[in-house]
Motif scaffolding. Structure first.
Motif, PDB file in Angstrom:
ATOM      1  N   PHE A 231       0.859  -1.169   0.000  1.00 34.27           N
ATOM      2  CA  PHE A 231       0.000   0.000   0.000  1.00 34.27           C
ATOM      3  C   PHE A 231       0.902   1.228   0.000  1.00 34.27           C
ATOM      4  CE2 PHE A 231      -4.249  -1.759   1.085  1.00 34.27           C
ATOM      5  CZ  PHE A 231      -3.884  -3.076   1.281  1.00 34.27           C
ATOM      6  N   ARG A 232       0.310   2.387  -0.266  1.00 30.57           N
ATOM      7  CA  ARG A 232       1.107   3.612  -0.200  1.00 30.57           C
ATOM      8  C   ARG A 232       0.246   4.772   0.282  1.00 30.57           C
ATOM      9  NH1 ARG A 232       2.110   4.648  -6.718  1.00 30.57           N
ATOM     10  NH2 ARG A 232      -0.027   5.321  -7.230  1.00 30.57           N
ATOM     11  N   GLN A 233       0.925   5.758   0.845  1.00 31.87           N
ATOM     12  CA  GLN A 233       0.229   6.954   1.309  1.00 31.87           C
ATOM     13  C   GLN A 233       1.055   8.170   0.953  1.00 31.87           C
ATOM     14  OE1 GLN A 233      -0.763   7.020   5.508  1.00 31.87           O
ATOM     15  NE2 GLN A 233      -2.378   8.520   5.151  1.00 31.87           N
ATOM     16  N   ALA A 234       0.468   9.012   0.113  1.00 32.26           N
ATOM     17  CA  ALA A 234       1.100  10.263  -0.280  1.00 32.26           C
ATOM     18  C   ALA A 234       0.709  11.362   0.703  1.00 32.26           C
ATOM     19  CB  ALA A 234       0.671  10.635  -1.696  1.00 32.26           C
ATOM     20  N   PRO A 235       1.492  12.425   0.796  1.00 30.28           N
ATOM     21  CA  PRO A 235       1.169  13.513   1.726  1.00 30.28           C
ATOM     22  C   PRO A 235      -0.223  14.073   1.472  1.00 30.28           C
ATOM     23  CG  PRO A 235       3.386  13.785   0.884  1.00 30.28           C
ATOM     24  CD  PRO A 235       2.782  12.659   0.113  1.00 30.28           C
ATOM     25  N   GLY A 236      -0.999  14.174   2.534  1.00 33.90           N
ATOM     26  CA  GLY A 236      -2.335  14.739   2.425  1.00 33.90           C
ATOM     27  C   GLY A 236      -3.382  13.826   1.830  1.00 33.90           C
ATOM     28  N   LYS A 237      -3.000  12.573   1.568  1.00 34.48           N
ATOM     29  CA  LYS A 237      -3.940  11.625   0.966  1.00 34.48           C
ATOM     30  C   LYS A 237      -4.111  10.400   1.864  1.00 34.48           C
ATOM     31  CE  LYS A 237      -3.116  12.915  -3.858  1.00 34.48           C
ATOM     32  NZ  LYS A 237      -2.830  12.399  -5.224  1.00 34.48           N
ATOM     33  N   GLU A 238      -5.173   9.655   1.594  1.00 35.00           N
ATOM     34  CA  GLU A 238      -5.407   8.438   2.342  1.00 35.00           C
ATOM     35  C   GLU A 238      -4.513   7.309   1.811  1.00 35.00           C
ATOM     36  OE1 GLU A 238     -10.081   9.099   3.606  1.00 35.00           O
ATOM     37  OE2 GLU A 238      -9.520   7.439   2.305  1.00 35.00           O
ATOM     38  N   ARG A 239      -4.288   6.328   2.657  1.00 41.68           N
ATOM     39  CA  ARG A 239      -3.529   5.162   2.227  1.00 41.68           C
ATOM     40  C   ARG A 239      -4.309   4.435   1.140  1.00 41.68           C
ATOM     41  NH1 ARG A 239      -1.156   1.223   6.786  1.00 41.68           N
ATOM     42  NH2 ARG A 239      -0.435   3.280   7.457  1.00 41.68           N
ATOM     43  N   GLU A 240      -3.600   3.999   0.094  1.00 39.94           N
ATOM     44  CA  GLU A 240      -4.269   3.318  -1.010  1.00 39.94           C
ATOM     45  C   GLU A 240      -3.572   2.003  -1.332  1.00 39.94           C
ATOM     46  OE1 GLU A 240      -4.149   5.673  -4.576  1.00 39.94           O
ATOM     47  OE2 GLU A 240      -1.965   5.566  -4.736  1.00 39.94           O
ATOM     48  N   PHE A 241      -4.350   1.107  -1.876  1.00 44.11           N
ATOM     49  CA  PHE A 241      -3.851  -0.198  -2.296  1.00 44.11           C
ATOM     50  C   PHE A 241      -2.957  -0.056  -3.523  1.00 44.11           C
ATOM     51  CE2 PHE A 241      -3.826  -4.634  -3.207  1.00 44.11           C
ATOM     52  CZ  PHE A 241      -3.993  -4.747  -4.577  1.00 44.11           C
ATOM     53  N   VAL A 242      -1.878  -0.845  -3.552  1.00 50.17           N
ATOM     54  CA  VAL A 242      -0.988  -0.857  -4.710  1.00 50.17           C
ATOM     55  C   VAL A 242      -0.999  -2.222  -5.395  1.00 50.17           C
ATOM     56  CG1 VAL A 242       1.411  -0.649  -5.487  1.00 50.17           C
ATOM     57  CG2 VAL A 242       0.515   0.923  -3.742  1.00 50.17           C
ATOM     58  N   ALA A 243      -0.711  -3.273  -4.623  1.00 52.45           N
ATOM     59  CA  ALA A 243      -0.610  -4.607  -5.219  1.00 52.45           C
ATOM     60  C   ALA A 243      -0.753  -5.664  -4.132  1.00 52.45           C
ATOM     61  CB  ALA A 243       0.723  -4.784  -5.936  1.00 52.45           C
ATOM     62  N   ALA A 244      -1.162  -6.869  -4.538  1.00 53.69           N
ATOM     63  CA  ALA A 244      -1.284  -7.982  -3.600  1.00 53.69           C
ATOM     64  C   ALA A 244      -0.935  -9.281  -4.306  1.00 53.69           C
ATOM     65  CB  ALA A 244      -2.689  -8.051  -3.022  1.00 53.69           C
ATOM     66  N   ILE A 245      -0.539 -10.257  -3.502  1.00 54.62           N
ATOM     67  CA  ILE A 245      -0.148 -11.549  -4.047  1.00 54.62           C
ATOM     68  C   ILE A 245      -0.638 -12.637  -3.105  1.00 54.62           C
ATOM     69  CG2 ILE A 245       2.125 -11.413  -2.923  1.00 54.62           C
ATOM     70  CD1 ILE A 245       3.266 -12.837  -5.432  1.00 54.62           C
ATOM     71  N   LYS A 246      -1.220 -13.684  -3.670  1.00 54.51           N
ATOM     72  CA  LYS A 246      -1.707 -14.782  -2.862  1.00 54.51           C
ATOM     73  C   LYS A 246      -0.549 -15.606  -2.291  1.00 54.51           C
ATOM     74  CE  LYS A 246      -6.254 -15.366  -4.982  1.00 54.51           C
ATOM     75  NZ  LYS A 246      -7.155 -16.273  -5.726  1.00 54.51           N
ATOM     76  N   TRP A 247      -0.873 -16.520  -1.406  1.00 56.33           N
ATOM     77  CA  TRP A 247       0.140 -17.289  -0.699  1.00 56.33           C
ATOM     78  C   TRP A 247       1.064 -18.048  -1.643  1.00 56.33           C
ATOM     79  CZ3 TRP A 247       0.383 -22.674  -0.955  1.00 56.33           C
ATOM     80  CH2 TRP A 247      -0.652 -23.272  -1.667  1.00 56.33           C
ATOM     81  N   SER A 248       0.520 -18.533  -2.749  1.00 58.57           N
ATOM     82  CA  SER A 248       1.303 -19.378  -3.647  1.00 58.57           C
ATOM     83  C   SER A 248       2.002 -18.597  -4.746  1.00 58.57           C
ATOM     84  CB  SER A 248       0.399 -20.421  -4.291  1.00 58.57           C
ATOM     85  OG  SER A 248      -0.538 -19.761  -5.115  1.00 58.57           O
ATOM     86  N   ALA A 249       1.755 -17.303  -4.796  1.00 60.58           N
ATOM     87  CA  ALA A 249       2.330 -16.422  -5.821  1.00 60.58           C
ATOM     88  C   ALA A 249       1.721 -16.645  -7.203  1.00 60.58           C
ATOM     89  CB  ALA A 249       3.840 -16.561  -5.898  1.00 60.58           C
ATOM     90  N   ILE A 250       0.745 -17.515  -7.299  1.00 59.86           N
ATOM     91  CA  ILE A 250       0.124 -17.768  -8.608  1.00 59.86           C
ATOM     92  C   ILE A 250      -0.738 -16.595  -9.041  1.00 59.86           C
ATOM     93  CG2 ILE A 250      -1.585 -19.189  -9.784  1.00 59.86           C
ATOM     94  CD1 ILE A 250      -0.526 -21.574  -8.253  1.00 59.86           C
ATOM     95  N   SER A 251      -1.370 -15.948  -8.080  1.00 63.85           N
ATOM     96  CA  SER A 251      -2.308 -14.885  -8.413  1.00 63.85           C
ATOM     97  C   SER A 251      -1.847 -13.566  -7.824  1.00 63.85           C
ATOM     98  CB  SER A 251      -3.695 -15.248  -7.878  1.00 63.85           C
ATOM     99  OG  SER A 251      -4.613 -14.227  -8.177  1.00 63.85           O
ATOM    100  N   THR A 252      -1.890 -12.523  -8.643  1.00 69.73           N
ATOM    101  CA  THR A 252      -1.553 -11.176  -8.202  1.00 69.73           C
ATOM    102  C   THR A 252      -2.657 -10.211  -8.626  1.00 69.73           C
ATOM    103  OG1 THR A 252      -0.306 -10.782 -10.237  1.00 69.73           O
ATOM    104  CG2 THR A 252       0.937 -11.571  -8.335  1.00 69.73           C
ATOM    105  N   TYR A 253      -2.641  -9.052  -7.988  1.00 74.99           N
ATOM    106  CA  TYR A 253      -3.669  -8.047  -8.262  1.00 74.99           C
ATOM    107  C   TYR A 253      -3.041  -6.672  -8.095  1.00 74.99           C
ATOM    108  CZ  TYR A 253      -8.146  -5.597  -7.937  1.00 74.99           C
ATOM    109  OH  TYR A 253      -9.197  -4.751  -8.154  1.00 74.99           O
ATOM    110  N   TYR A 254      -3.395  -5.745  -9.014  1.00 78.87           N
ATOM    111  CA  TYR A 254      -2.764  -4.425  -9.013  1.00 78.87           C
ATOM    112  C   TYR A 254      -3.804  -3.314  -9.095  1.00 78.87           C
ATOM    113  CZ  TYR A 254       1.484  -7.013 -10.134  1.00 78.87           C
ATOM    114  OH  TYR A 254       2.554  -7.884 -10.114  1.00 78.87           O
ATOM    115  N   ALA A 255      -3.442  -2.188  -8.514  1.00 80.25           N
ATOM    116  CA  ALA A 255      -4.216  -0.978  -8.738  1.00 80.25           C
ATOM    117  C   ALA A 255      -4.026  -0.552 -10.191  1.00 80.25           C
ATOM    118  CB  ALA A 255      -3.756   0.122  -7.796  1.00 80.25           C
TER     119      ALA A 255
END
Length: 121
Positions: free
Chosen positions: A37-61
């Protein structure tokens, strides 16, 4: 107790690359999905990327799709975020997160302390 320790942040020019790493400890790393996740100055924290336990599946903003790649090494208890073609709007504190299950279907349970990424124009 779960600990997540990020590294790899810094200052880079627009168009450059950085690789973030997050070392996890405290519970069986391979059993849990991981995210960034990331948070820029003055902004809310936002999702960037995620990966499942097995690394088979990923997801991106949408904002990072095609430029960032999330990966994991379960043998090293580490998750990575390769960031290419960086833009000034990518400037933020980047946080590593560990979800409560193998899948990223609920908010993370644990967070790292964050690492600063600054992209100059």
């Amino acid at each position: 107790q779960v600990q997540l320790v990020e590294s790899g942040g810094g200052l880079v020019q627009a168009g450059g690359s950085l690789r973030l790493a997050c070392a996890a400890s405290g519970r069986t790393f391979s059993s849990y999905a991981m995210g960034w996740f990331r948070q820029a100055p003055g902004k809310e924290r936002e999702f960037v990327a995620a990966i499942k336990w097995s690394a088979i599946s990923t997801y991106y903003a949408d904002s990072v799709k095609g430029r960032f790649t999330i990966s994991r090494d379960n043998a090293k208890n580490t998750v990575y975020l390769q960031m290419n073609s960086l833009k000034p709007e990518d400037t933020a504190v980047y946080y590593c997160a560990q979800y409560g299950s193998m899948y990223y279907t609920a908010p993370p349970d644990y967070w790292g302390q964050g690492t600063q990424v600054t992209v100059s124009s």
